[in-house]
Design a protein around this motif. Structure first.
Motif, PDB file in Angstrom:
ATOM      1  N   THR A 262       0.910  -1.150  -0.085  1.00 50.14           N
ATOM      2  CA  THR A 262      -0.094   0.024   0.045  1.00 50.14           C
ATOM      3  C   THR A 262       0.733   1.274  -0.046  1.00 50.14           C
ATOM      4  O   THR A 262       0.637   2.106  -0.790  1.00 50.14           O
ATOM      5  CB  THR A 262      -1.040   0.020   1.042  1.00 50.14           C
ATOM      6  N   THR A 265       2.436   1.829  -3.410  1.00 45.52           N
ATOM      7  CA  THR A 265       1.703   2.583  -4.194  1.00 45.52           C
ATOM      8  C   THR A 265       1.428   4.059  -4.008  1.00 45.52           C
ATOM      9  O   THR A 265       1.297   4.688  -4.839  1.00 45.52           O
ATOM     10  CB  THR A 265       0.361   1.680  -4.205  1.00 45.52           C
ATOM     11  N   VAL A 266       1.252   4.370  -2.717  1.00 47.65           N
ATOM     12  CA  VAL A 266       0.949   5.468  -2.151  1.00 47.65           C
ATOM     13  C   VAL A 266       2.168   6.376  -2.694  1.00 47.65           C
ATOM     14  O   VAL A 266       1.950   7.514  -3.154  1.00 47.65           O
ATOM     15  CB  VAL A 266       0.889   5.656  -0.586  1.00 47.65           C
ATOM     16  N   THR A 269       2.121   6.955  -6.219  1.00 45.68           N
ATOM     17  CA  THR A 269       1.240   7.949  -6.849  1.00 45.68           C
ATOM     18  C   THR A 269       1.451   9.324  -6.553  1.00 45.68           C
ATOM     19  O   THR A 269       1.228  10.410  -7.517  1.00 45.68           O
ATOM     20  CB  THR A 269      -0.107   7.585  -6.005  1.00 45.68           C
ATOM     21  N   SER A 272       3.890  10.396  -9.170  1.00 48.78           N
ATOM     22  CA  SER A 272       3.438  10.426 -10.179  1.00 48.78           C
ATOM     23  C   SER A 272       2.889  11.889 -10.400  1.00 48.78           C
ATOM     24  O   SER A 272       3.150  12.524 -11.487  1.00 48.78           O
ATOM     25  CB  SER A 272       2.377   9.512 -10.536  1.00 48.78           C
ATOM     26  N   GLU A 273       2.379  12.365  -9.398  1.00 52.68           N
ATOM     27  CA  GLU A 273       1.731  13.630  -9.381  1.00 52.68           C
ATOM     28  C   GLU A 273       2.668  14.860  -9.584  1.00 52.68           C
ATOM     29  O   GLU A 273       2.588  15.844 -10.331  1.00 52.68           O
ATOM     30  CB  GLU A 273       0.776  13.852  -7.867  1.00 52.68           C
ATOM     31  N   THR A 323      -6.860  18.905  -7.617  1.00 47.80           N
ATOM     32  CA  THR A 323      -6.109  18.577  -9.094  1.00 47.80           C
ATOM     33  C   THR A 323      -6.767  18.798 -10.174  1.00 47.80           C
ATOM     34  O   THR A 323      -6.315  19.458 -11.313  1.00 47.80           O
ATOM     35  CB  THR A 323      -5.449  17.183  -8.924  1.00 47.80           C
ATOM     36  N   TYR A 324      -8.177  18.628 -10.209  1.00 49.76           N
ATOM     37  CA  TYR A 324      -9.025  18.863 -11.364  1.00 49.76           C
ATOM     38  C   TYR A 324      -9.826  20.082 -11.120  1.00 49.76           C
ATOM     39  O   TYR A 324     -10.517  20.245 -12.320  1.00 49.76           O
ATOM     40  CB  TYR A 324      -9.821  17.442 -11.319  1.00 49.76           C
ATOM     41  N   GLY A 333      -2.947  16.756  -3.284  1.00 48.25           N
ATOM     42  CA  GLY A 333      -2.962  15.456  -3.178  1.00 48.25           C
ATOM     43  C   GLY A 333      -1.699  14.697  -3.004  1.00 48.25           C
ATOM     44  O   GLY A 333      -1.774  13.880  -1.840  1.00 48.25           O
ATOM     45  N   ARG A 336      -1.344  14.829   0.834  1.00 52.62           N
ATOM     46  CA  ARG A 336      -2.109  13.991   1.500  1.00 52.62           C
ATOM     47  C   ARG A 336      -1.453  12.681   1.633  1.00 52.62           C
ATOM     48  O   ARG A 336      -1.526  11.951   2.701  1.00 52.62           O
ATOM     49  CB  ARG A 336      -3.257  13.968   1.082  1.00 52.62           C
ATOM     50  N   LEU A 337      -0.831  12.245   0.548  1.00 52.18           N
ATOM     51  CA  LEU A 337      -0.235  11.106   0.666  1.00 52.18           C
ATOM     52  C   LEU A 337       1.099  10.652   1.113  1.00 52.18           C
ATOM     53  O   LEU A 337       1.450   9.563   1.868  1.00 52.18           O
ATOM     54  CB  LEU A 337       0.260  10.471  -0.831  1.00 52.18           C
TER      55      LEU A 337
ATOM     56  N   ARG B  65      -9.108  10.602 -13.506  1.00 56.58           N
ATOM     57  CA  ARG B  65      -9.744  11.520 -14.335  1.00 56.58           C
ATOM     58  C   ARG B  65     -10.187  11.100 -15.666  1.00 56.58           C
ATOM     59  O   ARG B  65     -11.407  11.122 -16.128  1.00 56.58           O
ATOM     60  CB  ARG B  65      -9.304  12.943 -14.423  1.00 56.58           C
ATOM     61  N   GLU B  89      -4.692  -1.403  -2.788  1.00 56.72           N
ATOM     62  CA  GLU B  89      -3.926  -0.517  -2.593  1.00 56.72           C
ATOM     63  C   GLU B  89      -3.629   0.851  -3.466  1.00 56.72           C
ATOM     64  O   GLU B  89      -3.771   1.834  -3.142  1.00 56.72           O
ATOM     65  CB  GLU B  89      -2.120  -0.847  -2.578  1.00 56.72           C
ATOM     66  N   ALA B  93      -4.855   4.611  -2.256  1.00 57.80           N
ATOM     67  CA  ALA B  93      -4.076   5.800  -2.827  1.00 57.80           C
ATOM     68  C   ALA B  93      -5.003   6.675  -3.359  1.00 57.80           C
ATOM     69  O   ALA B  93      -4.610   7.733  -3.329  1.00 57.80           O
ATOM     70  CB  ALA B  93      -2.701   5.317  -3.615  1.00 57.80           C
ATOM     71  N   LEU B  97      -5.347  10.622  -2.167  1.00 55.73           N
ATOM     72  CA  LEU B  97      -5.015  11.677  -3.129  1.00 55.73           C
ATOM     73  C   LEU B  97      -6.358  12.497  -3.338  1.00 55.73           C
ATOM     74  O   LEU B  97      -6.031  13.679  -3.620  1.00 55.73           O
ATOM     75  CB  LEU B  97      -4.831  11.085  -4.576  1.00 55.73           C
TER      76      LEU B  97
END
Ligand SMILES: [Zn+2]
Lengths: 362, 129
Positions: A262, A265-266, A269, A272-273, A323-324, A333, A336-337, B65, B89, B93, B97
């Motif tokens: 987990t 992946t967090v 992610t 990635s942002e 983000t959107y 985001g 927060r992760l 999105r 997982e 996330a 997010l």
């Protein structure tokens, strides 16, 4: 040499100390060449050429490394079948300009590197070579490699680390152009290369390095590179595809210190942002990921760009500033992760985001 | 399909489309996938779409999105979308997010996804292949 100050150029003929240092290498170079080349005239030429190259490189070579550099250069010249005609060409050039031409020297170094890498790869098994190339060249991640091999991502990553460590050792040995003097050298060098302290104790690496000149010489680059490879990764971000590479790179690095699936992946992610922010708003930049041990075990990600910067960091970070909608920065985001998150931005200078995830205990 | 079979596949099954993502996609590949899928929904007059994302390593803001956009565009073309195979997982996330799949229905796997579609899409149209 401070007396030359800032005006010192790379014209080595201006540096008498270096010249005498290099001249002192002459008997040793003569011995090495003489042992391998029987033709007297050819041997003399090789000695001359070696010394010229060492002289040209003297200001780039670390103190104390001049002798090994000279040995390596002589051996490579012999191995590469350095030709009479090359010498004439080079010497013609040299009559006009005493500095040896930079390009052929670069070419030579590249060929040496290339040959050494090929030799080192030949020491690996087919399976090791395939896995390493699939990972390093084709960018296949450990998870999909594990799937193919009926193994786990962790086991594949560990195997890759061992393979890399061996490859580094064989590469340096190939550059040396000689087999190590004792049976203990390879195990010691591999233990140093992998950064595995337990293994280093088992093979008595510390003591061996004190006794063995060759291992002493090779241990320095091995330890330096080993650390570079083991606990950090740097990914240049210039296009879409790099976003995927960055998050996979971060995931694989974090996987080495046992983050949960987990958390992996967090982390991926969040990376990635940030990588996407770089592509969208700055065009290019880099993601640097490192494992940290103090004050706790964790992974730190630094995303850097030299883009336009963020006008209002507080606003960009504000919750609900998602983000959107609005500015479209992936910052809230990502914050927060992760456990720690700081943004350093200056208009017109760029943005640096630093974020950390701590590994949960147990 | 303009995207090679290595990255994604879109299979037609009756009035449904089953789209599988086979590997991590970058943003441009994700957009291509969206375009291809929407085009095929129109072409086949599909009534339901299942998107299998089990192979995705992350669903970040862009990925989430894009999936929502696909579902919205599919809805405008008369097709219902179900997303299946989101790894636990990855789901965690997404929530952290602050993204989600919005109003898009998600199911555990293909089977559950198909069951959902057949319960929601009128049986007459679902069976007319
Ligand atoms: Zn040794």
């Amino acid at each position: 040499m401070p007396k030359f100050g800032a005006h010192r150029t790379s014209d080595v003929s201006d540096a008498p100390e270096e010249r005498s240092e290099v001249a002192a290498l002459m008997p040793m170079v003569r011995r090495i060449v003489g042992a391998r080349v029987s033709d007297r005239a050819a041997a003399d030429d090789l000695v001359q050429e070696t010394l010229v190259r060492v002289l040209a490189a003297a200001d780039r070579v670390q103190p104390g490394m001049l002798e090994p550099y000279a040995i390596r250069t002589a051996r490579n010249l012999i191995a590469s079948g350095w030709k009479e005609q090359d010498r004439h060409k080079r010497n013609q050039h040299r009559l006009v300009d005493l500095r040896p031409p930079a390009a052929p020297d670069e070419e030579m170094l590249q060929r040496e590197e290339h040959d050494a890498i090929a030799q080192a790869l030949a020491h690996l098994s087919d399976q090791e070579r395939q896995t390493l190339l699939a990972h390093e060249v084709s960018g296949q991640d450990t998870r999909s490699l594990a799937l193919e091999q009926g193994s786990t991502a962790g086991a594949v990553a560990a195997e890759l680390n061992r393979t890399r460590a061996r490859l580094r050792v064989e590469y340096l040995l190939a550059l040396e152009g000689t087999e190590p003097p004792t049976d203990r050298c390879r195990p010691v060098l591999r233990a140093l290369s992998s950064g595995d302290r337990r293994r280093q104790r088992e093979v008595g690496a510390d003591l061996h390095v004190l006794e063995c000149a060759m291992c002493a010489r090779l241990s320095e680059p091995l330890i330096r590179r080993g650390q570079q490879r083991e606990d950090e990764v740097r990914i240049r971000i210039t296009a879409d595809g790099d976003i995927v590479l960055a998050r996979q790179g971060a995931r694989e690095l974090a996987d080495r210190i046992g983050f949960s699936r987990t958390d992996l992946t967090v982390i991926a992610t969040a990376v990635s942002e940030l990588a996407r922010n770089i592509v969208r708003f700055a065009g290019e930049g880099e993601i640097f990921v490192e494992l940290i041990e103090m004050p706790r075990c964790g992974v730190r990600v630094v995303a850097r760009d030299a883009g336009p910067g963020i006008a209002d960091v507080e606003q960009a970070l504000a919750d609900g500033f998602s983000t959107y909608h609005g500015l479209g920065l992936g910052l809230p985001g990502a914050r927060r992760l992760m456990d720690e998150f700081t943004v350093d931005s200056e208009m017109g200078r760029g943005t640096t985001v630093t974020m950390t995830k701590w590994r949960q205990k147990g | 399909m303009s995207i090679g079979p290595a990255l994604v596949s879109i299979l037609r099954q009756g009035s449904y489309l089953i789209a599988s993502i086979h590997t991590a996609l970058d943003d441009s590949q994700m957009i291509r996938f969206q375009e291809d899928l929407i085009e095929q929904i129109g072409q086949h007059r599909s009534r339901g779409v299942i998107i299998d994302v089990a192979a995705l390593d992350v669903l970040d803001s862009f990925g989430s999105r894009t999936l929502r956009n696909i579902a919205e565009m599919a809805r405008l073309r008369g097709a219902l979308t179900v997303i299946v195979g989101i790894q636990p997982e990855v789901a965690f996330a997404m929530v952290e997010l602050g993204m989600g799949t919005g109003s898009v229905f998600t199911a555990l796997d293909l089977e559950e996804g198909l069951a959902y579609l057949s319960s929601r899409v009128s049986s007459s149209s679902a069976l007319s292949t």
